[in-house]
Enzyme design. Structure first.
Site, PDB file in Angstrom:
ATOM      1  N   ALA A   2       7.744  -2.924  12.215  1.00  0.00           N
ATOM      2  CA  ALA A   2       7.208  -2.084  12.219  1.00  0.00           C
ATOM      3  C   ALA A   2       8.081  -0.788  12.208  1.00  0.00           C
ATOM      4  CB  ALA A   2       6.211  -1.344  11.997  1.00  0.00           C
ATOM      5  N   GLY A  17       1.030  -1.120  -0.056  1.00  0.00           N
ATOM      6  CA  GLY A  17      -0.289  -0.072  -0.218  1.00  0.00           C
ATOM      7  C   GLY A  17       0.991   1.272  -0.187  1.00  0.00           C
ATOM      8  N   GLU A  18       2.441   1.279   0.635  1.00  0.00           N
ATOM      9  CA  GLU A  18       3.187   2.633   0.367  1.00  0.00           C
ATOM     10  C   GLU A  18       3.669   2.618  -0.988  1.00  0.00           C
ATOM     11  OE1 GLU A  18       2.577   1.139   3.783  1.00  0.00           O
ATOM     12  OE2 GLU A  18       1.276   2.995   3.745  1.00  0.00           O
ATOM     13  N   ASP A  52      -5.274   2.647   7.475  1.00  0.00           N
ATOM     14  CA  ASP A  52      -4.903   1.532   7.383  1.00  0.00           C
ATOM     15  C   ASP A  52      -6.181   0.813   7.252  1.00  0.00           C
ATOM     16  OD1 ASP A  52      -2.834  -1.109   6.380  1.00  0.00           O
ATOM     17  OD2 ASP A  52      -1.753   1.001   6.274  1.00  0.00           O
ATOM     18  N   ASP A  78      -3.196   7.126   7.415  1.00  0.00           N
ATOM     19  CA  ASP A  78      -2.603   5.652   7.423  1.00  0.00           C
ATOM     20  C   ASP A  78      -2.863   4.823   8.614  1.00  0.00           C
ATOM     21  OD1 ASP A  78      -0.967   3.739   5.710  1.00  0.00           O
ATOM     22  OD2 ASP A  78       0.456   3.816   7.754  1.00  0.00           O
ATOM     23  N   ASN A  99      -1.766  -2.836  15.565  1.00  0.00           N
ATOM     24  CA  ASN A  99      -1.682  -2.974  14.045  1.00  0.00           C
ATOM     25  C   ASN A  99      -1.708  -4.409  14.221  1.00  0.00           C
ATOM     26  OD1 ASN A  99       0.966  -2.864  11.985  1.00  0.00           O
ATOM     27  ND2 ASN A  99       0.899  -0.889  12.504  1.00  0.00           N
ATOM     28  N   TRP A 118       3.653  -4.908  20.488  1.00  0.00           N
ATOM     29  CA  TRP A 118       3.583  -5.874  18.846  1.00  0.00           C
ATOM     30  C   TRP A 118       3.251  -7.290  18.356  1.00  0.00           C
ATOM     31  CZ3 TRP A 118       3.153  -1.314  15.827  1.00  0.00           C
ATOM     32  CH2 TRP A 118       3.119  -1.772  14.126  1.00  0.00           C
ATOM     33  N   ASN A 170      -4.747   1.314   4.325  1.00  0.00           N
ATOM     34  CA  ASN A 170      -4.627   3.034   3.272  1.00  0.00           C
ATOM     35  C   ASN A 170      -4.669   2.920   2.041  1.00  0.00           C
ATOM     36  OD1 ASN A 170      -1.568   2.306   3.882  1.00  0.00           O
ATOM     37  ND2 ASN A 170      -1.466   3.777   1.912  1.00  0.00           N
TER      38      ASN A 170
END
Ligand code: CA
Length: 583
Positions: free
Chosen positions: A553, A194-195, A321, A319, A413, A489, A277
């Protein structure tokens, strides 16, 4: 050698000898995976993704006797983020690792049976570390996705490659990190990127051959297809309506990557994928809602068509997302789904229709919206907290900066939460952080980052960023929380033993009382835990397993937070625990 090993295992009563050699994994087994305590057949510990186990040999009383049974190192020089959820079947552990590796291990001893290291080309473009989140089992195959956007299916017993298929062109920014899921006999996968302005989609394949069956784009305006046995494509309807929620040509590189994979509920026949995103991040270039970005998309597995969508963040500018997992469960006699979005709100939607039933924040600070309107289903935006349009800036090169919370790394996330049908609570690994963010001009260029934004992630509090939270989906209350200094995470698991397990970047696997949040056990694994735990029972013994290895990330994108946690060491291993005194 392999035959000898197999014979030895059978003599010991392990592995293939134990479970009727080579019993194929069937859809029926996968549909019942959530209650199958002998194995872990799918990502999510059940296709619905609840990550709840009915096992209770390990419980709030006995957990103090939980000790390591074995550990296995992924070896080599390849460390970085280890976000994988292991699968357990037929006396074997199947665990993926960083750099597109997969290992098969003996589930009771940790002995390596085989490994497969995917040959990665130069020039792959994973946005958020060289992670992999797990595999899928079907028939006698174990199937996983690779950083160069391929799917590889291996023989569970030998590790031999049975089929290999390219998803898309890694030069254009496509990659794949999610665990595939099996739904109604099909292998469902998404895409990452997506980036880089990829086009998000969900693909269905024959899991035994890798042959495409249907493809459904998650960017409004793109055509879906079905494929016959010879690979001939037939149009299967446009996703939405071209140019309805996207201006000009931007939908052609619109992002909405389905990078975290999906869940599936046989009761609705729907697969639920988060779409990420919209691209680029600069929202002023793409006036409109930009469907189906930052949404949950429910796809009828039989037809490959979108049955419903719910957009968490229309015209996403942060973002946020929207990829986070949609976990189905029963509430008030209805089949519904829960999702803790990166934007800081927890949503409950009807699983069959998508109708919004409840929405509430699960983090303490949200600047971008003042709540979600349950009637319209839309957020009450705070317009002044949207990063400004660079064309209105003094030099046209930088729009006005805003401070936004959550930051783009999200209230939650990739780390999956868990739901307990016993306590009727979700256990959400959440983070409290914000970001300074501003927009810049940007144009699409194949294979180049396509953001049009600059940012710095910042902590909100001195003493903690992470917080494991028990959340009541009916009333939106945070019933308890366990704070954590570093950002959480890793995923979460809950059990009938009234326990919640989760890992921390500081290296601990922890267990808390599911009702009260009292931490009742912890173990230092030697590196940060950024993966979800699993549990299974074998030969009368309950095992708990988790992968350890700091990365993902946060060290790459985390700004001031990355600096705060730069003392954490990398790793790569799997740890398995059992009660000390069960023979
Ligand atoms: Ca993103």
């Amino acid at each position: 050698m392999k035959l000898k090993l197999l014979a030895a295992l059978m003599a010991l009563g392990l592995g293939a000898g134990q479970h009727a050699a080579h019993a194929a994994v069937t859809q029926e087994m996968l549909d019942n995976a959530a209650t199958d305590t002998k194995e872990v057949l799918t990502w999510g510990m059940g296709t619905e993704g609840q990550r709840y186990s009915p096992l209770k040999q390990v419980n709030t009383e006995t957990v103090k006797r939980l000790v390591p049974a074995w550990t296995f190192s992924f070896g080599g020089e390849k460390q970085r983020g280890q976000e994988s959820q292991p699968l357990i079947y037929n006396g074997k552990v199947f665990v993926t690792a960083s750099y597109s590796r997969i290992f098969a291990l003996d589930a009771s001893t940790g002995q390596k049976l085989w490994k497969y290291e995917h040959r990665l080309p130069e020039g792959i473009m994973p946005c958020c570390d060289v992670v992999n989140r797990g595999a899928a089992l079907f028939d006698n195959l174990v199937i996983f996705a690779t950083l160069d956007a391929q799917l590889v299916a291996l023989n569970q017993d030998t590790g031999d490659v049975v089929w290999k298929e390219k998803i898309d062109d890694y030069h254009a920014g496509y990659s794949a990190t999610a665990a595939p899921i099996i739904a109604d006999g099909l292998l469902l996968t998404g895409v990452s990127g997506g980036e880089f302005g990829v086009v998000g989609r969900v693909e269905a394949r024959d899991p035994k051959t890798g042959r495409l069956v249907w493809m459904r784009p998650t960017v409004e305006g793109h055509m879906g297809y079905t494929y016959d046995k010879d690979g001939k494509a037939t149009e299967n309807g446009i996703s939405g309506t071209t140019n309805q929620s996207w201006p000009g040509d931007l939908w052609k590189t619109g992002g909405a990557a389905t990078w975290l994979g999906g869940t599936y509920d046989k009761r609705t026949g729907l697969a639920y994928f988060g779409a990420g995103n919209p691209a680029p991040w600069n929202s002023h270039l793409r006036k409109g809602d930009n469907l189906f970005s930052s949404s949950t998309v429910a796809i009828d597995v039989k037809t490959g068509k979108i049955k419903w969508h719910y957009q968490n963040t229309p015209n996403d500018s942060w973002d946020f997302d929207g990829v986070n997992e949609f976990i189905t469960f029963d509430m008030d006699g209805k089949r519904v789904g829960g999702k803790a979005d990166r934007n800081g709100y927890f949503y409950v939607n009807d699983a069959s229709t998508g109708k919004l039933l409840n929405a509430f924040p699960f983090v303490r600070k949200t600047t971008w919206a003042n709540g979600i309107d349950l009637k319209t289903g839309r957020p009450n935006f705070v317009p002044e907290n949207r990063p400004g349009d660079p064309t209105e800036g003094a030099d046209g090169k930088k729009g006005s900066a805003v401070f936004a919370a959550p930051g783009f790394l999200g209230g939650k996330n990739q780390m999956p939460m868990a739901y307990s049908p016993d306590t009727k609570m979700f256990y959400v690994p959440s983070n409290e952080w914000g970001m300074e963010i501003w927009n810049e001009p940007i144009a699409y260029k194949k294979g180049a980052a396509y953001l049009g934004a600059g940012f710095t992630i910042k902590p909100l509090n001195e003493d903690y960023i992470g917080a494991l939270r028990a959340v009541d989906p009916k009333n939106g209350k945070i019933v308890w929380e366990v704070k954590n200094n570093a950002p959480l995470w890793g995923g979460v698991m809950t059990t009938a033993g009234n326990l919640v397990f989760w890992g921390t970047p500081e290296g601990y696997l922890k267990a808390a009382d599911a009702k009260t949040g009292k931490v009742v056990w912890q173990f230092q694994t030697g590196s940060g835990v950024v993966a979800p735990p699993v549990t299974w029972q074998q030969d009368g013994q309950q095992y708990v397993g988790v992968v350890s290895g700091w990365g993902g990330a946060v060290p790459l994108w985390g700004g001031d937070v990355a600096k705060r946690v730069n003392f954490l060491e990398q790793g790569g291993s799997m740890w398995v625990f059992k009660l000390a005194d069960i023979k």
